[in-house]
Motif scaffolding. Structure first.
Motif, PDB file in Angstrom:
ATOM      1  N   GLN B  34       0.799  -1.230   0.000  1.00  0.00           N
ATOM      2  CA  GLN B  34       0.000   0.000   0.000  1.00  0.00           C
ATOM      3  C   GLN B  34       0.832   1.281   0.000  1.00  0.00           C
ATOM      4  O   GLN B  34       0.306   2.356  -0.271  1.00  0.00           O
ATOM      5  N   ALA B 159      -9.950   3.461   1.721  1.00  0.00           N
ATOM      6  CA  ALA B 159     -10.412   2.480   0.717  1.00  0.00           C
ATOM      7  C   ALA B 159     -10.196   2.975  -0.714  1.00  0.00           C
ATOM      8  O   ALA B 159      -9.868   2.187  -1.600  1.00  0.00           O
ATOM      9  N   TRP B 163      -8.639   0.094  -2.617  1.00  0.00           N
ATOM     10  CA  TRP B 163      -9.628  -0.757  -3.288  1.00  0.00           C
ATOM     11  C   TRP B 163     -10.075  -0.168  -4.627  1.00  0.00           C
ATOM     12  O   TRP B 163     -10.687  -0.855  -5.437  1.00  0.00           O
ATOM     13  N   ALA B 168     -17.796  -0.222  -0.147  1.00  0.00           N
ATOM     14  CA  ALA B 168     -18.166  -1.509  -0.754  1.00  0.00           C
ATOM     15  C   ALA B 168     -19.587  -1.845  -0.321  1.00  0.00           C
ATOM     16  O   ALA B 168     -19.786  -2.313   0.809  1.00  0.00           O
ATOM     17  N   ASP B 171     -20.905  -4.987   1.988  1.00  0.00           N
ATOM     18  CA  ASP B 171     -19.853  -5.542   2.844  1.00  0.00           C
ATOM     19  C   ASP B 171     -20.336  -5.496   4.295  1.00  0.00           C
ATOM     20  O   ASP B 171     -20.741  -4.427   4.787  1.00  0.00           O
ATOM     21  N   GLN B 227     -14.849  -7.460   1.850  1.00  0.00           N
ATOM     22  CA  GLN B 227     -13.882  -6.597   1.151  1.00  0.00           C
ATOM     23  C   GLN B 227     -12.882  -6.032   2.159  1.00  0.00           C
ATOM     24  O   GLN B 227     -11.709  -5.850   1.878  1.00  0.00           O
ATOM     25  N   HIS B 228     -13.407  -5.757   3.361  1.00  0.00           N
ATOM     26  CA  HIS B 228     -12.559  -5.256   4.459  1.00  0.00           C
ATOM     27  C   HIS B 228     -11.490  -6.310   4.771  1.00  0.00           C
ATOM     28  O   HIS B 228     -11.786  -7.497   4.773  1.00  0.00           O
TER      29      HIS B 228
END
Lengths: 55, 302
Positions: B34, B159, B163, B168, B171, B227-228
């Motif tokens: 990241q 995010a 992402w 999301a 989620d 997604q988390h």
């Protein structure tokens, strides 16, 4: 890196929210202190638990 | 007491500055995937943990407040809490119960959390008797909502670069956190705008149900594919955090806990002051009404 602006945004947003909330508390405190003075003047003041006395 | 608050404020400010220095410092490693944006974790996660803790205190204070209405209920609640602590502690180490726990979740961690229920129950009951329980409940709910707001704001900011989306939909971790925030906002709205004599009881009941969402939020990433990210502390294999990052994360949480304590302290005093003034106004009205009622009588007796 471009993603750093998101990092800065997250940190700034955090302290902006905390700052706003603390500012609201300070404003409410000063309003209630004023009201307390008025109530005190009308003779219904009791000892305030947990609150510093004005005089 | 007057001097303690400014001293603690200065110490907390220094602690927060130190945590910020560590969070952004070169000594703390950068995430390989990241980059530097991962450093949002040092504000996002401690804020979430602080919000959970405050909602937990709100839950305990609300139960205490509801139970304290009748002596028999108070005694029953005391024994129920003791039973929850003992049964929960023993159950965590029984093999059939351990099989129900998600992979990577240590029974000792669950047992410690279960033990916190009776500990907090009795500590809060001792130091916040009577109506102070309700004051504590409203204080922790309000400050908890502030921290939960930070979680909901910093989450999407994190995010977006990682992402590629802000949110999301569907989620379970994200949705349950939003629901948690909405429950406590409705709790505060109820307290703010309801004038019924039952408001405190209703709010306490709402808080008890609202707190049930906290375990759902926490365990959602253990039980569901989301997604988390999966848990990075105490999670299943592959999800471990660098010890240097964990160190900074814990320092940051401690700093936020100190800050939350000071804010709660101020909010608690504010609520006491507010109630005292309300009481004063009520007495004023009462005396005014009594004087108004006795005036004709006084004239007639002359």
């Amino acid at each position: 890196m471009n993603a750093v602006k998101f990092l800065v945004a997250a940190y700034v947003a955090t302290w902006a929210i905390h700052g706003l909330y603390v500012g609201t508390l300070v404003r409410r405190f000063s309003r209630l202190r004023r009201e307390l003075q008025e109530t005190k003047a009308s003779g219904f003041r009791r000892s305030a638990p947990g609150f510093p006395q004005q005089d | 007491m007057k001097r303690l608050f400014p001293i603690l404020s200065v110490l907390t400010a220094i602690f927060l500055a130190y945590a910020l220095y560590l969070a952004l410092g070169k000594d703390t490693p950068t995430d390989a995937q990241q980059g530097d944006v991962y450093r949002i974790i040092y504000y996002h996660v401690p804020s979430a943990w602080t919000a959970f803790l405050l909602f937990f205190i709100n839950f305990i204070a609300s139960i205490q407040y509801l139970a304290s209405r009748k002596p028999a209920t108070k005694t029953a609640a005391k024994w129920v809490v003791i039973a929850v602590g003992i049964v929960g502690l023993v159950a965590c180490f029984l093999p059939p119960v351990q099989r129900l726990l998600p992979v990577g979740l240590r029974p000792s961690a669950v047992a410690t959390t279960v033990l916190l229920i009776p500990i907090f129950y009795f500590v809060i009951g001792k130091y916040f008797p009577g109506d102070n329980l309700d004051v504590l409940a409203v204080t922790t709910a309000e400050v908890g909502v502030v921290f939960c707001t930070i979680v909901l704001v910093t989450g999407p900011i994190w995010a977006r670069p990682v992402w590629g989306i802000w949110w999301a939909p569907g989620d379970i971790r994200l949705t349950s956190t939003l629901v948690l925030w909405l429950i406590y906002v409705s709790y505060l709205v109820l307290r703010r705008f309801s004038n019924s004599a039952q408001t405190q009881m209703l709010a306490a009941a709402l808080a008890v149900f609202g707190a049930l969402d906290v375990p759902l939020v926490y365990f959602s990433i253990w039980f569901f594919r989301t997604q988390h990210p999966q848990p990075i502390i105490g999670g299943s294999s592959g999800g471990s955090i660098d010890p240097r990052m964990l160190h900074v994360l814990l320092i940051s949480w401690m700093a936020f806990l100190c800050f939350a304590f000071l804010v709660c302290w101020s909010r608690f005093r504010l609520e006491l002051l507010h109630r005292e003034i309300e009481e004063g106004h009520a007495m004023e009205s009462l005396v005014g009404a009594a004087a108004g009622a006795s005036l004709p009588l006084g004239r007639s007796s002359r």
